[in-house]
Write a protein that holds these residues in place. Structure first.
Motif, PDB file in Angstrom:
ATOM      1  N   SER A 122      -9.312   8.089   1.472  1.00 59.12           N
ATOM      2  CA  SER A 122      -8.502   7.560   2.508  1.00 59.12           C
ATOM      3  C   SER A 122      -8.697   8.227   3.962  1.00 59.12           C
ATOM      4  O   SER A 122      -9.018   7.586   5.113  1.00 59.12           O
ATOM      5  CB  SER A 122      -7.212   7.597   2.196  1.00 59.12           C
ATOM      6  OG  SER A 122      -6.796   6.876   1.150  1.00 59.12           O
ATOM      7  N   GLN A 125     -11.965   6.659   5.225  1.00 60.32           N
ATOM      8  CA  GLN A 125     -11.624   5.538   5.741  1.00 60.32           C
ATOM      9  C   GLN A 125     -11.161   5.328   7.080  1.00 60.32           C
ATOM     10  O   GLN A 125     -11.319   4.429   8.000  1.00 60.32           O
ATOM     11  CB  GLN A 125     -10.929   4.549   4.783  1.00 60.32           C
ATOM     12  CG  GLN A 125     -11.558   4.176   3.468  1.00 60.32           C
ATOM     13  CD  GLN A 125     -10.615   3.640   2.665  1.00 60.32           C
ATOM     14  OE1 GLN A 125      -9.446   3.756   2.581  1.00 60.32           O
ATOM     15  NE2 GLN A 125     -11.351   2.772   1.606  1.00 60.32           N
ATOM     16  N   LEU A 126     -10.496   6.411   7.711  1.00 59.67           N
ATOM     17  CA  LEU A 126      -9.950   6.399   8.793  1.00 59.67           C
ATOM     18  C   LEU A 126     -10.959   6.617  10.006  1.00 59.67           C
ATOM     19  O   LEU A 126     -10.701   6.009  11.118  1.00 59.67           O
ATOM     20  CB  LEU A 126      -8.828   7.795   9.023  1.00 59.67           C
ATOM     21  CG  LEU A 126      -7.917   7.829  10.189  1.00 59.67           C
ATOM     22  CD1 LEU A 126      -6.984   6.793  10.019  1.00 59.67           C
ATOM     23  CD2 LEU A 126      -7.348   9.198  10.264  1.00 59.67           C
ATOM     24  N   TRP A 130     -12.051   0.813  15.596  1.00 60.26           N
ATOM     25  CA  TRP A 130     -11.141  -0.293  15.030  1.00 60.26           C
ATOM     26  C   TRP A 130     -10.626  -0.900  16.302  1.00 60.26           C
ATOM     27  O   TRP A 130     -10.525  -0.487  17.536  1.00 60.26           O
ATOM     28  CB  TRP A 130      -9.902   0.430  14.867  1.00 60.26           C
ATOM     29  CG  TRP A 130     -10.095   1.371  13.352  1.00 60.26           C
ATOM     30  CD1 TRP A 130     -10.523   2.815  13.459  1.00 60.26           C
ATOM     31  CD2 TRP A 130     -10.040   1.192  12.014  1.00 60.26           C
ATOM     32  NE1 TRP A 130     -10.687   2.918  12.053  1.00 60.26           N
ATOM     33  CE2 TRP A 130     -10.283   2.114  11.060  1.00 60.26           C
ATOM     34  CE3 TRP A 130      -9.739  -0.060  11.416  1.00 60.26           C
ATOM     35  CZ2 TRP A 130     -10.314   2.180   9.874  1.00 60.26           C
ATOM     36  CZ3 TRP A 130      -9.596  -0.109   9.925  1.00 60.26           C
ATOM     37  CH2 TRP A 130     -10.220   1.033   9.242  1.00 60.26           C
ATOM     38  N   ARG A 216       0.654  11.080   5.674  1.00 64.04           N
ATOM     39  CA  ARG A 216       0.046   9.979   6.150  1.00 64.04           C
ATOM     40  C   ARG A 216       0.245   9.988   7.903  1.00 64.04           C
ATOM     41  O   ARG A 216       0.069   9.039   8.543  1.00 64.04           O
ATOM     42  CB  ARG A 216       0.764   8.905   5.698  1.00 64.04           C
ATOM     43  CG  ARG A 216       2.235   8.706   5.794  1.00 64.04           C
ATOM     44  CD  ARG A 216       2.545   7.202   5.435  1.00 64.04           C
ATOM     45  NE  ARG A 216       4.011   6.926   5.659  1.00 64.04           N
ATOM     46  CZ  ARG A 216       4.680   5.842   5.505  1.00 64.04           C
ATOM     47  NH1 ARG A 216       4.004   5.123   4.925  1.00 64.04           N
ATOM     48  NH2 ARG A 216       5.848   5.812   5.956  1.00 64.04           N
ATOM     49  N   VAL A 263       0.253   6.160   9.138  1.00 63.62           N
ATOM     50  CA  VAL A 263      -0.560   4.967   8.792  1.00 63.62           C
ATOM     51  C   VAL A 263      -0.010   4.508   7.640  1.00 63.62           C
ATOM     52  O   VAL A 263       0.169   5.164   6.654  1.00 63.62           O
ATOM     53  CB  VAL A 263      -2.010   5.667   8.274  1.00 63.62           C
ATOM     54  CG1 VAL A 263      -2.869   4.761   7.754  1.00 63.62           C
ATOM     55  CG2 VAL A 263      -2.743   6.328   9.570  1.00 63.62           C
ATOM     56  N   LEU A 266      -4.047   1.359   4.759  1.00 62.27           N
ATOM     57  CA  LEU A 266      -4.999   1.803   5.139  1.00 62.27           C
ATOM     58  C   LEU A 266      -6.269   1.305   3.953  1.00 62.27           C
ATOM     59  O   LEU A 266      -5.949   1.395   2.896  1.00 62.27           O
ATOM     60  CB  LEU A 266      -5.542   2.981   5.447  1.00 62.27           C
ATOM     61  CG  LEU A 266      -6.962   3.465   5.555  1.00 62.27           C
ATOM     62  CD1 LEU A 266      -7.521   2.917   6.914  1.00 62.27           C
ATOM     63  CD2 LEU A 266      -6.868   4.957   5.862  1.00 62.27           C
ATOM     64  N   ARG A 271      -6.314  -1.521   9.116  1.00 62.05           N
ATOM     65  CA  ARG A 271      -5.575  -0.149   9.218  1.00 62.05           C
ATOM     66  C   ARG A 271      -4.108  -0.752  10.029  1.00 62.05           C
ATOM     67  O   ARG A 271      -4.023  -1.510  10.999  1.00 62.05           O
ATOM     68  CB  ARG A 271      -6.126   0.760  10.119  1.00 62.05           C
ATOM     69  CG  ARG A 271      -5.244   2.039  10.357  1.00 62.05           C
ATOM     70  CD  ARG A 271      -6.170   3.308  10.617  1.00 62.05           C
ATOM     71  NE  ARG A 271      -6.906   3.013  11.819  1.00 62.05           N
ATOM     72  CZ  ARG A 271      -6.385   3.325  13.334  1.00 62.05           C
ATOM     73  NH1 ARG A 271      -5.219   3.853  13.235  1.00 62.05           N
ATOM     74  NH2 ARG A 271      -7.161   3.037  14.264  1.00 62.05           N
ATOM     75  N   THR A 273      -0.404   0.768  11.606  1.00 60.77           N
ATOM     76  CA  THR A 273       0.407   2.092  11.916  1.00 60.77           C
ATOM     77  C   THR A 273       1.662   1.798  12.622  1.00 60.77           C
ATOM     78  O   THR A 273       1.845   0.717  12.978  1.00 60.77           O
ATOM     79  CB  THR A 273      -0.532   2.854  12.837  1.00 60.77           C
ATOM     80  OG1 THR A 273      -0.689   2.461  14.229  1.00 60.77           O
ATOM     81  CG2 THR A 273      -1.873   3.341  12.371  1.00 60.77           C
TER      82      THR A 273
END
Length: 294
Positions: A122, A125-126, A130, A216, A263, A266, A271, A273
């Motif tokens: 995870s 993946q951030l 984006w 998170r 987050v 995700l 994503r 937030t």
């Protein structure tokens, strides 16, 4: 010479009957049905029916339509969420009802996908670039969202693309905002042979340092802002303009320059937030964006 009376006439004209008598104990009907014709087909059908084969064959339908993949609950909610924000111009055009609908869809997506933990895969993946699809902060009519910012209606430019670029190697999180001129400008010449024209835009890059706080939550701290012209190869040789910054001893304390967001969803391409002031933001991964990691 014999005389024919009515009785003799009836006897003479009466048709002859069979001299074969029915067996004892059997009626005439039973005698006629004693030797029935073979019924092989009927017996075979009865046998198949008893085995259930005939019923199975009668109810079997061959579907020749192409198979349609069944979306999971998460994928279906993602599709509905993207459709809900498609016409809202990043949230600037959203009314109260539409903003509520988007928020409810996000809550359903959170429940279906489960809690996010920014560790392992995870956290990987951030990283990346984006593109912002929606923010509830723009519902206030301010480009600063729930933070101080210029009124959207009075700002002398058209809001272009908004990106968030996250680079784990440098620990930087950049908010990148592009502004277009509200007035039509002449198209700029593109490189020879490209067969297209280009338009100019002002890009502001707000650089932050970031830190992941389990499980998170992400904390960002504002550092500086840079501006550059983009949209044409003519600007490639122009330097970026960095806004003057205060010396470190004179900078406001870190807690005055920081913010946090959680987050709440995700995956590889989306994503979502929620910020510390309640703003909801929806991003999709944009691998083709002209804002490489820096």
């Amino acid at each position: 010479m014999h005389t024919l009376n009515s009785r003799n006439l009836n006897t003479t004209l009466r048709p002859a009957t069979s001299s074969v008598a029915a067996p004892t104990g059997l009626s005439r009907v039973h005698a006629r049905r004693r030797c029935p014709a073979p019924r092989v087909q009927d017996d075979k059908a009865a046998e198949l029916a008893a085995s259930g084969w005939a019923k199975e064959q009668a109810t079997t339908v061959i579907d020749r339509t192409p198979a349609v993949p069944v979306l999971s609950t998460v994928d279906a909610l993602k599709t509905r969420l993207i459709a809900a924000v498609a016409s809202l111009d990043r949230g600037v055009a959203a009314n109260v009802r539409e903003a509520k609908e988007v928020d409810e869809l996000v809550q359903q997506l959170e429940a279906a996908a489960g809690p996010v933990s920014l560790v392992g895969q995870s956290l990987e993946q951030l990283a990346g670039t984006w593109r912002l699809l929606y923010t509830s902060g723009f519902n206030t009519g301010s480009l600063g969202g729930r933070r101080p910012g210029p009124p959207a209606a009075l700002f002398p430019a058209v809001l272009g693309q908004v990106f968030q670029r996250i680079n784990p190697e440098t620990g930087h999180l950049d908010n990148i905002v592009e502004f277009l001129s509200p007035l039509p400008l002449p198209a700029l010449p593109a490189p020879l042979g490209s067969g297209r024209t280009e338009s100019a835009a002002l890009r502001l890059t707000l650089r932050h340092d970031y830190e992941v706080q389990a499980p998170r939550t992400v904390q960002i701290v504002y550092e500086d802002t840079a501006a550059e012209l983009v949209g044409s190869s003519m600007f490639a040789s122009l330097p970026r303009f960095a806004f003057p910054q205060l010396p470190d001893p004179l900078k406001p304390p870190k807690n005055f320059r920081s913010a946090t967001f959680d987050v709440v969803f995700l995956d590889a391409n989306m994503r979502v937030t929620r910020g510390d002031r309640g703003e909801l933001r929806l991003y999709i991964r944009d691998a083709d964006a002209a804002v490489p990691l820096a």
